[in-house]
Motif scaffolding. Sequence first.
Motif, PDB file in Angstrom:
ATOM      1  N   ASP A  49     -31.804   5.137  40.221  1.00 33.80           N
ATOM      2  CA  ASP A  49     -31.733   4.836  38.706  1.00 33.80           C
ATOM      3  C   ASP A  49     -31.599   6.245  38.217  1.00 33.80           C
ATOM      4  OD1 ASP A  49     -32.105   2.231  38.567  1.00 33.80           O
ATOM      5  OD2 ASP A  49     -34.541   2.734  38.387  1.00 33.80           O
ATOM      6  N   PHE A  50     -32.057   7.146  38.985  1.00 31.30           N
ATOM      7  CA  PHE A  50     -31.664   8.989  38.266  1.00 31.30           C
ATOM      8  C   PHE A  50     -30.727   9.662  38.622  1.00 31.30           C
ATOM      9  CE2 PHE A  50     -31.589  13.657  39.506  1.00 31.30           C
ATOM     10  CZ  PHE A  50     -31.741  13.974  38.722  1.00 31.30           C
ATOM     11  N   SER A  51     -30.089   9.112  40.022  1.00 33.63           N
ATOM     12  CA  SER A  51     -28.675   9.235  40.716  1.00 33.63           C
ATOM     13  C   SER A  51     -27.923   8.406  39.224  1.00 33.63           C
ATOM     14  CB  SER A  51     -28.501   9.348  41.823  1.00 33.63           C
ATOM     15  OG  SER A  51     -28.950   9.565  42.484  1.00 33.63           O
ATOM     16  N   ASN A  52     -27.499   7.363  38.926  1.00 34.54           N
ATOM     17  CA  ASN A  52     -26.662   6.182  38.385  1.00 34.54           C
ATOM     18  C   ASN A  52     -26.959   7.559  36.998  1.00 34.54           C
ATOM     19  OD1 ASN A  52     -24.338   4.637  37.993  1.00 34.54           O
ATOM     20  ND2 ASN A  52     -26.414   3.395  37.233  1.00 34.54           N
ATOM     21  N   PHE A  53     -28.844   7.589  36.013  1.00 29.40           N
ATOM     22  CA  PHE A  53     -28.405   8.228  35.269  1.00 29.40           C
ATOM     23  C   PHE A  53     -27.336   9.409  35.025  1.00 29.40           C
ATOM     24  CE2 PHE A  53     -30.649  11.356  31.991  1.00 29.40           C
ATOM     25  CZ  PHE A  53     -30.358  10.152  30.890  1.00 29.40           C
ATOM     26  N   ALA A  54     -27.763  10.315  36.357  1.00 30.77           N
ATOM     27  CA  ALA A  54     -27.188  11.198  36.240  1.00 30.77           C
ATOM     28  C   ALA A  54     -25.267  11.546  35.964  1.00 30.77           C
ATOM     29  CB  ALA A  54     -27.621  12.444  37.637  1.00 30.77           C
ATOM     30  N   SER A  55     -25.179  10.793  37.161  1.00 29.82           N
ATOM     31  CA  SER A  55     -23.863  10.342  37.414  1.00 29.82           C
ATOM     32  C   SER A  55     -22.970   9.992  35.714  1.00 29.82           C
ATOM     33  CB  SER A  55     -23.022   9.731  38.172  1.00 29.82           C
ATOM     34  OG  SER A  55     -24.219   9.798  39.002  1.00 29.82           O
ATOM     35  N   TRP A  56     -23.469   8.956  35.127  1.00 31.08           N
ATOM     36  CA  TRP A  56     -23.094   8.708  33.835  1.00 31.08           C
ATOM     37  C   TRP A  56     -23.314   9.413  32.500  1.00 31.08           C
ATOM     38  CZ3 TRP A  56     -20.088   5.048  33.303  1.00 31.08           C
ATOM     39  CH2 TRP A  56     -19.586   4.323  34.293  1.00 31.08           C
ATOM     40  N   MET A  57     -24.173  10.802  32.703  1.00 29.16           N
ATOM     41  CA  MET A  57     -24.554  11.639  31.863  1.00 29.16           C
ATOM     42  C   MET A  57     -23.222  12.510  32.203  1.00 29.16           C
ATOM     43  SD  MET A  57     -26.290  11.373  29.513  1.00 29.16           S
ATOM     44  CE  MET A  57     -26.332   9.214  30.226  1.00 29.16           C
ATOM     45  N   SER A  58     -22.592  12.844  32.964  1.00 31.18           N
ATOM     46  CA  SER A  58     -21.897  13.875  34.322  1.00 31.18           C
ATOM     47  C   SER A  58     -20.418  12.878  32.785  1.00 31.18           C
ATOM     48  CB  SER A  58     -21.528  13.887  34.789  1.00 31.18           C
ATOM     49  OG  SER A  58     -22.426  14.429  36.148  1.00 31.18           O
ATOM     50  N   ILE A  59     -19.949  12.248  33.106  1.00 29.12           N
ATOM     51  CA  ILE A  59     -18.900  11.618  33.216  1.00 29.12           C
ATOM     52  C   ILE A  59     -18.562  11.256  31.452  1.00 29.12           C
ATOM     53  CG2 ILE A  59     -17.587   8.931  33.111  1.00 29.12           C
ATOM     54  CD1 ILE A  59     -18.617   8.640  35.478  1.00 29.12           C
ATOM     55  N   LEU A  60     -20.189  10.860  30.578  1.00 23.85           N
ATOM     56  CA  LEU A  60     -20.106  10.908  29.259  1.00 23.85           C
ATOM     57  C   LEU A  60     -19.664  11.978  28.706  1.00 23.85           C
ATOM     58  CD1 LEU A  60     -22.248   7.964  29.037  1.00 23.85           C
ATOM     59  CD2 LEU A  60     -19.934   7.462  28.163  1.00 23.85           C
ATOM     60  N   VAL A  61     -20.294  13.408  29.050  1.00 25.00           N
ATOM     61  CA  VAL A  61     -20.411  14.100  28.398  1.00 25.00           C
ATOM     62  C   VAL A  61     -18.896  14.990  28.038  1.00 25.00           C
ATOM     63  CG1 VAL A  61     -20.674  16.641  28.995  1.00 25.00           C
ATOM     64  CG2 VAL A  61     -22.553  15.082  28.635  1.00 25.00           C
ATOM     65  N   ILE A  62     -18.132  15.311  29.245  1.00 23.28           N
ATOM     66  CA  ILE A  62     -16.544  14.656  29.032  1.00 23.28           C
ATOM     67  C   ILE A  62     -16.206  13.954  28.023  1.00 23.28           C
ATOM     68  CG2 ILE A  62     -14.437  15.143  30.756  1.00 23.28           C
ATOM     69  CD1 ILE A  62     -16.457  16.144  32.989  1.00 23.28           C
ATOM     70  N   ILE A  63     -16.134  12.775  27.923  1.00 18.18           N
ATOM     71  CA  ILE A  63     -15.587  11.755  26.914  1.00 18.18           C
ATOM     72  C   ILE A  63     -15.925  12.189  25.555  1.00 18.18           C
ATOM     73  CG2 ILE A  63     -15.360   9.490  26.620  1.00 18.18           C
ATOM     74  CD1 ILE A  63     -15.753   9.191  29.822  1.00 18.18           C
ATOM     75  N   THR A  64     -17.217  11.917  25.732  1.00 19.84           N
ATOM     76  CA  THR A  64     -18.073  11.973  24.564  1.00 19.84           C
ATOM     77  C   THR A  64     -17.726  13.495  23.682  1.00 19.84           C
ATOM     78  OG1 THR A  64     -20.439  12.510  24.447  1.00 19.84           O
ATOM     79  CG2 THR A  64     -19.418   9.962  24.422  1.00 19.84           C
ATOM     80  N   SER A  65     -17.590  14.549  24.371  1.00 20.12           N
ATOM     81  CA  SER A  65     -17.940  15.799  23.594  1.00 20.12           C
ATOM     82  C   SER A  65     -15.780  16.346  23.793  1.00 20.12           C
ATOM     83  CB  SER A  65     -18.468  17.042  24.709  1.00 20.12           C
ATOM     84  OG  SER A  65     -17.648  17.292  25.634  1.00 20.12           O
TER      85      SER A  65
END
Length: 137
Positions: A49-65
């Motif tokens: 769960d932590f790895s999945n969360f961290a992976s999606w954070m990396s992707i979403l930070v680039i997309i949303t910002s």
Amino acid sequence: MDNSTKKKSSGVVLKAGIWYTVSNFVFRGMAFITTPVFTRLLTKGEYGDFSNFASWMSILVIITSCDLQTSIIRSKLEFEDDIDSYIFSMLGLTTLITAFFYVVFLVFDDFIFNSILAIDKKIYSHNVFLFVLCTCI
């Protein structure tokens, strides 16, 4: 520009480059060092769960910002006189884009979280965007 100014300027650039490299190695090394700690303390499911969360954070930070925070270093050179206005504009734009994506995710949350992302929305939905917003700012 005389030689003493050039030498002084190149010394500052060299020192900044060295510290940037050292801090980058320390930052990357922390992830390498903490991985065994996480795997020892967490169960396989929790670590997944932590790895999945961290992976999606990396992707979403680039997309949303739109990865605008990486432009601050360059803008310091180009907008030296008006850097505060540039940073304010960049932060405002990043916040608006993140808020827009948050609203889209709230409207289509069942489809996005269950079909596309395949993560449990109860745990992640609001934490994802809170983390993204804090990371961008």
